[in-house]
Enzyme design. Sequence first.
Site, PDB file in Angstrom:
ATOM      1  N   ASP A  14      -1.668   9.761 -10.671  1.00 64.54           N
ATOM      2  CA  ASP A  14      -1.600   8.688 -11.669  1.00 64.54           C
ATOM      3  C   ASP A  14      -0.156   8.420 -12.078  1.00 64.54           C
ATOM      4  OD1 ASP A  14      -4.318   8.482 -11.591  1.00 64.54           O
ATOM      5  OD2 ASP A  14      -4.684   9.573 -13.459  1.00 64.54           O
ATOM      6  N   ASN A  39      -2.332  12.917  -3.361  1.00 63.19           N
ATOM      7  CA  ASN A  39      -3.291  13.398  -4.360  1.00 63.19           C
ATOM      8  C   ASN A  39      -3.816  14.776  -4.014  1.00 63.19           C
ATOM      9  OD1 ASN A  39      -3.394  11.520  -6.418  1.00 63.19           O
ATOM     10  ND2 ASN A  39      -4.846  10.204  -5.362  1.00 63.19           N
ATOM     11  N   ASP A  86       0.850  -1.182   0.000  1.00 59.48           N
ATOM     12  CA  ASP A  86       0.000   0.000   0.000  1.00 59.48           C
ATOM     13  C   ASP A  86       0.888   1.235   0.000  1.00 59.48           C
ATOM     14  OD1 ASP A  86      -2.987   0.837   0.462  1.00 59.48           O
ATOM     15  OD2 ASP A  86      -1.798   2.149   1.739  1.00 59.48           O
ATOM     16  N   GLU A 125      -4.494   2.451  -4.594  1.00 53.60           N
ATOM     17  CA  GLU A 125      -3.052   2.576  -4.425  1.00 53.60           C
ATOM     18  C   GLU A 125      -2.435   1.310  -3.860  1.00 53.60           C
ATOM     19  OE1 GLU A 125      -4.866   4.288  -0.610  1.00 53.60           O
ATOM     20  OE2 GLU A 125      -5.361   4.150  -2.726  1.00 53.60           O
TER      21      GLU A 125
END
Length: 955
Positions: free
Chosen positions: A844, A835, A827, A871
């Site tokens: 991305d 983000n 993770d 993620e």
Amino acid sequence: MQPLPNDLPSKRFSRRDGLPGTQVHALTCDHQGRYWFAGSSGLASYDGVSVRRYQQRDGLSTHGLRALAARADAPHELLVGGDAGVDLLDVREIGPPRAQPLLTTPTWTGGRVETLLPDPDAGGGLWIGTASGLYRWEPGGTVQAVTDPALARQQITALVRSGPLIWAATQSGALRGHPAPGTDTGGGWRDPPVALPREAITALSVAPDGTLFIGGHTHLTELSPDGTVRARLPLPAPATALLFQPPTGTHPAELWVAAAAQLLTFRRGAAGWQAHGPPLAEGRVNALHGDSFGNVWAATDSRGVLRVSALRRVYLRPRMPLPQAAYSVRPSGAHAWLIGTEQALWRLEENSAPHAGWQGGVVAELPAVWDTLELASGERWFATQQGVWRAAPGQSPQPVAPADPEATAPARALLHLHGTLWIGTVRGLLSVPLDGPPGSPVTLRRHLSGGTPLGYVYTLCAGHDGTLWIGTLGQGLWHAPDGQLRRLSLPVPDLLSDTGNVYALAPCDNGDLIAVQDNRVLRLGRGGGRVLARSEEAVAGWTVLVQGDRLWVGGSDGLTEYDAHSGERRRQSNWPGADSWEFTTSRSLAARPGALLCGLNTGLLLIDLTELGNLTVPPQPTLAALTFRPGPAPLPPEVARASGAGPHTLPQGHWGLEVWPACPWYLDEDTLQLRHRLLGWEAEWSAPHPPGPIQYQSLPAGRYTLQVQAFAPLTGWGDPQALLRLHVQPPRWQRRVRSLLETLTGPLLQTRRLRRQNLALEQRVLERTREVERAHDALLSANRELQTLSLTDALTGVANRRHFDGAWQQAAAQVPLGHAVTLALLDIDHFKGFNDTYGHQEGDRCLQRVAGALRGALRGPGDLLARYGGEEFAVILPGESPQDAAGVIERLRRNVEALGIPNAASPFGTVTVSVGAVSVTSGAAGQPGDWIALADQSLYRAKHAGRNRSVHDLH
């Protein structure tokens, strides 16, 4: 200059790559360019694509091998020495070599063979060094022991030829030279012309001019061809291997010395041999070998084979205390450079003495220096993350206008043009008249278009006619031909956008302008513009440099060279990896004579263009293996026996063939791409693909030639090579019917018109048959592509959740059969904050880079990386022991950490991952779903313990 300290371009071969064992005693190269590795567990070859192993079942007398030698007078033969004597391998054909005993038990009584030295001057004779003395083998089969008292019954550690003499060294310290057959220097063994230290001689190496290097327990002696001692170097431990590398046009001679657990490098300078770069910790090195490219190969006692690439002479890094992202590279005098980094401004000066390196230090502590400008008056200006700064001669930098929000906004570019300093910031365009003395107060001017700022000004450039060019993010390209700002708009669609991002600008000699906007490299001139290149990346490049007809573009995927007129890509260099080759800003590329200075996210790198130009020989594919696969019926004997390039005459039938091309290039073969076409069946090249098998099925009657072409980023496409020729004949009954028809109807078909009609009809039937078969193949290919797309994550290119679910069920089903499997869940730490801080587009891109780093950590053929969701990623390691899996798991975590992607939302400052893993062994209770839950629990514990760590459990 120092070699890359942390990412020295190298490649390692171990059991995971196919070696029979990690203890390797000897290595050599055959006439086809293949490398051979001999060790205590057998023999292996490497053809640039894959490693193949050979053991006793392949004809070798023993697995315990210690010596290798390729015979110059018989290039198809390879000599292999081991515990049971000497074997002779015929390696002229593809496939497993044919082995036959040359000197083996019970006729061989010399014991364990330590070293071999072919002697072409003696008609194929061979010197054999063993644990119990030195022997001489003649081509007629006669073997004689050398009776010299210093060599008889001694362990022979090394054999080399230096000029007219054959030298043999022993563990007792003796060194004897013997004239090579055919020379007129007299016979008999003789002592060296000078006294050597009284110690065991453990290694020998020879230079092309006959200079002999003698390695002992405490010293290394350089003996010139005339018998004088040129140098003596102290050694930290006994030398186990030596290698002399001749000088090149730009680099001095190198001497590689293996001593104890270190691999040392010396370079010859004005003061003699000097240590160069930090030592490599490799354990005991048993043999060293240099190839024609300049690579150095090391056979080690416990870590397989290491290859240090010749690119170490191309990519050099000035030593700095800490690796920092280099944002700007600007000249400062004749031999000095100002380097703006993420934490400070450095001044580096190149020493005038050849190969003496660089020296320098910090000029000022400034945050993220994106650009630097040094005026003739000695005054310096700086574009930094905290705005515009300047320093009078001899003074420390000071902010230009600390109370002005425009001047304190992050600055990106500086340009001195017509007595005015132009400044590009994230808020617009500023200028400062430079008509006052250094240090005088400045007058800032803001430049607007229709009363509106230009926004984010990313780069500035002066055309050859003195025109100011301004590249912005989101507002396209601007210029000021008459002092007024004007946007450059072109009517050609998809060329220059008014709302695009312009990242880099550079003028051409003829007045044209190179511009990088979004994913396009453009050439703009009076007659309009055209696209020189398009990139698969969202950004084609961050910086550009034009040198005559050469165009260099530095981007996130390395440095690419184009032809500045045609746009043809000449070379792409992304060694040692794309993440180490990411350029930073529009000011991060500069040129000096014969070299390029690159500002990367890992620091400053210098590219020696002369050395790079020496690596122009493109890779040439060869045939490594050919296999015919049976269809519904067994293969005819003539098909089953077919091997080599042919031409092969085969009957038509339901059989298939598999061709394995090899490409022994040995520079950056991991980035090799191949394309192929079967002439007579297909006219167009296939799409480029990594090296692997090429397959065809049920070919109709006809004549075919398989062509393969190789591409390497450093050199581009090589010449097409014909690897296989086939003549597929129709079935026998068709040939008989045709022959009978020709016999019966021959008198009726004598006219030219009827013959042409008959041939045309046959051709149409054949073409129609091929069209149907091609349509069938296209349908199969489309189905395969659709299947691949359905199992691939569109963003990252790795396997998706559907693919993972199926692969996990298959891997878990092997556990009851005695096969272990490891599942790791990963993770990305604090990804939501990433983000929120940088935006979803950067998010991305972060996922794509993390996926690439994780993919690079996997080695096994069955290892699978999948995007598990959001993620989160998953890795399946089938067949791995828990101990081996632990190393892979930690490599996964380290690879992501090494990317160094900034993450202000993380306490670590960069993007990291947490890993939870479980290794399931035979007899484990539960079902596949239970084991996923266990891995998820391990991941939770890793995150709860502080993140950026791994928790690995055994079940």
